[in-house]
Every structure is written in C-alpha cells, then in structure tokens.
Motif scaffolding. Structure first.
Motif, mmCIF file in Angstrom:
data_model
loop_
_atom_site.group_PDB
_atom_site.id
_atom_site.type_symbol
_atom_site.label_atom_id
_atom_site.label_comp_id
_atom_site.label_asym_id
_atom_site.label_seq_id
_atom_site.Cartn_x
_atom_site.Cartn_y
_atom_site.Cartn_z
ATOM 1 N N VAL A 404 0.850 -1.188 0.000
ATOM 2 C CA VAL A 404 0.000 0.000 0.000
ATOM 3 C C VAL A 404 0.885 1.238 0.000
ATOM 4 N N ARG A 405 0.443 2.257 -0.728
ATOM 5 C CA ARG A 405 1.130 3.544 -0.745
ATOM 6 C C ARG A 405 0.081 4.633 -0.512
ATOM 7 N N ARG A 406 0.289 5.437 0.517
ATOM 8 C CA ARG A 406 -0.653 6.486 0.866
ATOM 9 C C ARG A 406 -0.207 7.825 0.287
ATOM 10 N N PHE A 407 -1.163 8.728 0.093
ATOM 11 C CA PHE A 407 -0.860 10.052 -0.434
ATOM 12 C C PHE A 407 -1.744 11.083 0.251
ATOM 13 N N LYS A 408 -1.384 12.356 0.105
ATOM 14 C CA LYS A 408 -2.142 13.434 0.731
ATOM 15 C C LYS A 408 -3.213 13.938 -0.220
ATOM 16 N N ALA A 409 -4.283 14.472 0.349
ATOM 17 C CA ALA A 409 -5.361 15.032 -0.455
ATOM 18 C C ALA A 409 -4.975 16.428 -0.939
ATOM 19 N N ASP A 410 -5.419 16.779 -2.141
ATOM 20 C CA ASP A 410 -5.228 18.114 -2.692
ATOM 21 C C ASP A 410 -6.479 18.930 -2.373
ATOM 22 N N SER A 411 -6.350 19.868 -1.436
ATOM 23 C CA SER A 411 -7.518 20.628 -1.004
ATOM 24 C C SER A 411 -7.958 21.676 -2.017
ATOM 25 N N SER A 412 -7.165 21.892 -3.084
ATOM 26 C CA SER A 412 -7.528 22.909 -4.070
ATOM 27 C C SER A 412 -8.430 22.366 -5.171
ATOM 28 N N ALA A 413 -8.707 21.069 -5.155
ATOM 29 C CA ALA A 413 -9.569 20.476 -6.171
ATOM 30 C C ALA A 413 -10.237 19.243 -5.589
ATOM 31 N N TYR A 414 -11.387 18.918 -6.166
ATOM 32 C CA TYR A 414 -12.182 17.802 -5.653
ATOM 33 C C TYR A 414 -12.558 16.866 -6.796
ATOM 34 N N GLY A 415 -12.298 15.586 -6.615
ATOM 35 C CA GLY A 415 -12.747 14.606 -7.583
ATOM 36 C C GLY A 415 -14.237 14.374 -7.463
ATOM 37 N N ILE A 416 -14.887 14.061 -8.577
ATOM 38 C CA ILE A 416 -16.314 13.769 -8.585
ATOM 39 C C ILE A 416 -16.507 12.283 -8.287
ATOM 40 N N PRO A 417 -17.131 11.923 -7.166
ATOM 41 C CA PRO A 417 -17.223 10.508 -6.771
ATOM 42 C C PRO A 417 -17.905 9.621 -7.802
ATOM 43 N N ALA A 418 -18.828 10.187 -8.606
ATOM 44 C CA ALA A 418 -19.563 9.371 -9.579
ATOM 45 C C ALA A 418 -18.687 8.915 -10.733
ATOM 46 N N VAL A 419 -17.514 9.508 -10.887
ATOM 47 C CA VAL A 419 -16.621 9.155 -12.000
ATOM 48 C C VAL A 419 -15.432 8.390 -11.450
ATOM 49 N N PRO A 420 -15.281 7.101 -11.775
ATOM 50 C CA PRO A 420 -14.105 6.346 -11.324
ATOM 51 C C PRO A 420 -12.835 6.935 -11.935
ATOM 52 N N PRO A 421 -11.660 6.608 -11.386
ATOM 53 C CA PRO A 421 -10.402 7.071 -11.989
ATOM 54 C C PRO A 421 -10.348 6.708 -13.475
ATOM 55 N N LEU A 422 -9.959 7.699 -14.289
ATOM 56 C CA LEU A 422 -10.043 7.543 -15.747
ATOM 57 C C LEU A 422 -8.798 6.968 -16.390
#
Length: 612
Positions: A404-422
């Motif tokens: 597992v590799r963890r990463f930090k969230a980018d607070s300047s942008a938000y992913g749309i949950p309805a769209v899986p990673p493209l």
C-alpha cells in the motif's frame, strides 16, 4: 353519585386505559417487529393509546352511572370496578397479543440461531452442489399444534461450498434464525432439487442449555425399517446470536465469522443470504492485534470484535483487507500480510465499511467491466479478484504484491465521486480523476496524482472541444482521445493535452424502458435541438408534427400512422424521442431514428444546438 363525580371517575378510568393500551402497544412493537421507519411504530403506540383512552372513558362513564343507580352508589366503588375491568381486559388482551406473536426465544437473554448439519446418503460420491437459480438454503417453519399447515417461516444459508466428508459421507453446514416459540418446527433443505425434503425438528419452544450440544442424526428409524433411497439426514443445535458460525482457513490466517442474523439479497436475479457479521482474525492460531503483533506480545486497543469487513486479495501469498469499526469515527482499513514468519499489518485508509477500492486502469474494457457486489457478512472474494492497483480513500493498494502507498489530499480540487479514476500512467506512478475546483460554478478539470512523489497537478477540460454527454460517458477511451502520457527526462510519465485531436461527435443514448418502450435521449439538448430534430423527422421520415402547447414538454409527431413524442427538459437539459405504445414496430422506428440522427450529429450540423 352526581354526574360530575361520574365524569371524574370516567376520566381516571380513561387514563388507566390509555396507559394499559399504550403499554401493550409498546410491547407489540417488539413482538410484531413494527418498523420505526417514518415513525410507524410511534404512530402505532399513540393510536392505540388514544383508543384505550376513549374506551376507558366510555367504560368508566357506563360503570359510574350503573353504580349510581344501584343500592350502593359511591365514587370509589365505581372507580374501583371500572379500573378492575380495564386491568382485566388489558391482561387478557396482552396475553392474547403475546400468544399470537412470533417472539424469538432467548437463552440468557440472547436470541438464538439454529445450527444445522445436513448429511447426504452414503451413495453420494461427489460433493453436493446447489442446482437451482438461487443459493442453497434452509427453511425453518412454524406449524400450529393440531395442524399440518405451515403458519410462518424463516430461511437461512446452506453453505454448499463448505461441503466436507465425515466418515465417508458428505456433510454441509447451514444456519437459520430461531424466529418464534410458537407451534412445532419443521426444517426444509432446499438445494434447487424439485424434491425438497422436510423434517420435524424436536426443539423445545424455549431451548435450554442442553440444546447447545449437537443432537443425534435425525430422523431415527427403528431397526428393520427400510430407509427411503436418497433421504437426507440432519443434526442440529442452538447457538446464541453473535457467536462464531464459520471458520475459513486462508493460508496462515483463519477468519472466524460471527453472525447476528440473516436476510435475503438479490443479485443478478439470484437470491443470496447476507448477514450482519463481525469477524475474528487469527494468525497461526493466535488472535491478531492491529499493530503487527499478537496479543501475547502487546495488548491492542482495537478489538477483533470490531472487524466488520474482510476482503481476500489475490496473489502468491494470502493477504487480507480488513475494515475495523471505531466507536469515535467511521473506521479504518488495514492490509494484513505475512512477512517471513511474522504477520505485517499496514494502515490503508480511513473510511466507512463498504468503501470498495476502484481499479486503476487505462483499459476501457476493464474500466467498464462489472464486478459483482460482495454479499454482506461474508468474506469478500470478488471485489479484488482481478490483480492490479486499486484506489481506496487516500491510498493505492497493489494487490499483486500486497503493498500500500498512501498520499495526501489536494484541497484545491475535488474529484467527482460518480466518475471512477479515468487512467493510469504507463509507469504506474500516477492516476487521473475527473473533478473541479471549489468555485460556485467550477469548470471541470483533470486531477493527476503521483503517489510516489505524493504530489498532484491539474489540467483544464475544454468542454467545447472535449465533448462528453454526461459523467457516465467518461472513460479511458475519452481520456486517451484528448490527452497523452509523455515521459520526461527523469523517467516519470506526465499527462498532457494532445496538440491535435478531432472533437468526438455527439451521440444519443438508446435505452429500453421496463414496459418495453424505447427512448432515444440526447444529453445537453436545447429547445433549439428539439426543433432541429423535429425538422429532421419531417424531412427524412415525412413526419407530421401534431398540435402542442407552446413550451410543452412533449410534442407528438406522427410517422406513417405511428406516433412518437419528442420531449425537451430545460430542468435536466435533454431532448428525447419516446414511443407511445411499445409495439415491435414502434421499437424499430425509434431505433431507426436513433441510428440516422446519430449519423446527422456526426456531421457537426447540430453542434451549435447542444449546450456545453
């Protein structure tokens, strides 16, 4: 005895009637499992309480006036008689209500499961399997005394996958809720065979501690009696809800499942049995803590009784993904693997149970592939069956090597949950999500996360040139058409817009409704597009528009004696063509309209009539 005294006596009786009926109603909520959804149970209690008040008021007034006209009139006498009548009626009503309810028996205050082992005849040489469309099951039925009619039933799982040989005969375990103490009990075994077998279960209405032990194999036959060919046999015992019912061995790990009851779920038109379960994890026979040790080395603060989800990860060595509930948060996910001769436990991400990881891929077929939902309460063997990289929360899980590799969230942008990673970069360092910045009307953008460098960067999405009808239209093929991965001098792949690409043509979506009607729907459609579509039908199909109010949602259009409706929704932004009848001819007509208008859209003639 005066009228005011009679009225006061009636009011006292009414208050007692309200209390008695409300108390019975409150108990009936549990006895009859009246749901609390939308306040149903509360309304039930209040309604019966008011009915008890009115009945007590009427009864009290009648008794008071009868006593007033008798030889021994008196307030206390009238009130005592009426209250005694209310109490007697309450006892009788409560007793009848309780007697007719399916109240589960308990042992030491705990509800019970009926654990069952079904044994196949000696002639069965291969492991038994479920033959029907639904999962194999056990049925527990209540039959009234002096009757042969099933009055109420519950069903539970029969775990055919756990079939094992005992003394040369196949035995399959199962379980079902002991849901009532009423009547005699019958057990049925359903494996999809038309000849479902049923047996009487000699279990007392209120099981005792002796029933915690396995019974003899049943049914018993007297010596010399010929046993019918193909007859199953069974044995049973009761068990308190919440205690272990299954143990699965996965390499050096054991997963012990404890159930709090069963319920049916439908998946792909097949019935399964889900459970509210918790799990205990053992490593080489020792209970597991969540700091990489066993309790023999260090006490853990997160108990095994709070593991409420277990997923099996594929790979050369078994690995588990666990969700551990927390009394102060939504819980956390942990990756459990074996490293050498010891267990390794890595924190994956915070999140609630059911937060299944999303496969990171640039393959559109894999992106669109449907993975069956895991059945709640059992080990999840499907969600991560395909080896690869999965995003779960703020982490990327590599199921191929169980890391597992963890990463930090980018607070300047938000992913749309309805769209899986493209998409996933060729070097597998970065993945792409579709999102937006936190503005009032934010334009869409791509957020690229490099999990190795723990960094993100953003790319704008030009919706005029990079067309998509709706979020469901986005996939790796859309991403690859507009963007490309470029490898830098440092050997790291970075996403960039393609310098030259042709905008994708607009297309509609043809769907079949539940009643057989066809619908051809164009997202981001305007009222001008509807007018253009109607003009297209007039020109290409000799259609005749029918009268409609200005601004009407649907405009009827007749084509060779058949009618379709061309709709426009300003609220949801679409134009649609629907059938009015649902016959085969109507279906063919809409399909033809869809095919030919899609071709017209590809010419770009209607681009200006489609909203962005």
């Amino acid at each position: 005895m005066s009228w005011p005294a009679s009225i006061f006596s009636a009011l006292l009786t009414a208050l007692l009637g309200m209390f008695v009926s409300g108390t019975i109603a409150a108990m009936a909520v549990d006895w009859y499992r009246i749901p609390s959804r939308e306040g149903a149970s509360g309304y039930f209690v209040i309604s019966l309480g008011l009915m008890g008040f009115m009945a007590g008021l009427i009864l009290g007034l009648i008794v008071a006036r009868v006593v007033a006209g008798g030889t021994h009139p008196g307030f206390l006498r009238a009130t005592g008689i009426s209250m005694a009548l209310v109490g007697g009626i309450g006892l009788l009503s409560g007793g009848v209500t309780r007697a007719l309810a399916d109240v589960p028996p308990t042992l030491d205050g705990d509800p019970l499961l009926l654990m069952v082992e079904v044994r196949w005849p000696a002639g069965q040489t291969t492991a038994p399997v479920a033959l029907g469309d639904d999962a194999a099951s056990l049925g527990l039925h209540s039959i009234p005394h002096f009757s042969h009619t099933v009055r109420a039933s519950e069903s539970g799982p029969l775990w055919m996958e756990d079939a094992h040989l005992v003394d040369g005969r196949w035995v399959v375990p199962g379980a079902v809720d002991v849901f009532t103490s009423r009547g005699t009990r019958m057990l049925t075994v359903n494996t999809g065979d038309k000849n479902t077998q049923g047996f009487q279960v000699p279990l007392a209405a209120f099981p005792r501690r002796k029933d915690l032990a396995w019974s003899d194999w049943l049914p018993n036959f007297r010596p010399g009696v010929t046993v019918p060919p193909g007859l199953l046999s069974f044995r049973y015992r009761v068990q308190k809800v919440g205690q272990p019912i299954r143990t699965d061995t996965l390499g050096p790990f054991e997963v012990v499942t404890s159930s709090f009851g069963f319920h049916q779920v439908q998946q792909e038109k097949r019935t399964y049995y889900a459970s509210a379960s918790t799990f205990g994890i053992r490593y080489r026979g020792q209970p597991l803590g969540f700091d990489g040790t066993t309790p023999g080395q260090r006490d853990t603060t997160e108990g095994l009784d709070r593991v409420d989800e277990v997923s099996l990860l594929p790979g050369p060595r078994p690995a588990l993904l666990l969700h551990v509930d927390s009394p102060t948060s939504s819980g956390s996910y942990y990756l459990v693997t074996e490293e050498g001769e010891r267990v390794r436990i890595d924190s994956v991400a915070s999140g609630s149970r059911g937060m299944t990881g999303r496969l990171l891929t640039s393959d559109t077929a894999l992106f669109r592939a449907v993975t069956p939902d895991a059945i709640s309460g059992w080990i999840d063997r499907t969600s991560y069956a395909r080896p690869g990289l999965y995003r779960i929360g703020l982490a990327v899980l590599d199921t191929r090597v169980a890391s597992v590799r963890r990463f930090k969230a980018d607070s300047s942008a938000y992913g749309i949950p309805a769209v899986p990673p493209l998409g996933l970069s060729p070097d597998e360092r970065s993945f792409v999500v579709f999102g937006h910045e936190p503005d009032t009307a934010p334009p869409p953008l791509l957020i690229v996360t490099d999990v190795v460098a723990d960094s993100t960067y953003k790319l704008p999405v030009d919706t005029i040139r990079m067309r998509y009808a709706k979020f469901e239209s986005l996939d790796p093929a859309w991403l690859d058409h507009h963007f490309e991965w470029r490898r830098g001098a440092d050997g790291v792949d970075r996403l960039a817009e393609r310098p030259h690409f042709t905008p994708l043509p607009w297309r509609g979506e043809l769907t079949v409704e539940g009643d057989g009607h066809r619908t051809y729907r164009l997202e981001k459609g305007t009222e001008g597009l509807r007018a253009g579509l109607i003009a297209f039908l007039v020109k290409e199909f000799n259609a005749v528009p029918q009268p409609a109010d200005s601004g009407a949602y649907k405009v009827p259009v007749t084509i060779q004696g058949r009618t379709v409706e061309v709709a426009f929704s300003s609220e949801f932004g679409y134009v649609a063509v629907t059938t009015t009848e649902g016959t085969a001819e109507d279906a063919t007509l809409v399909e033809t309209i869809a095919r030919r208008f899609d071709a017209a859209l590809a010419t770009g003639k209607y681009d200006d009539l489609i909203g962005q």
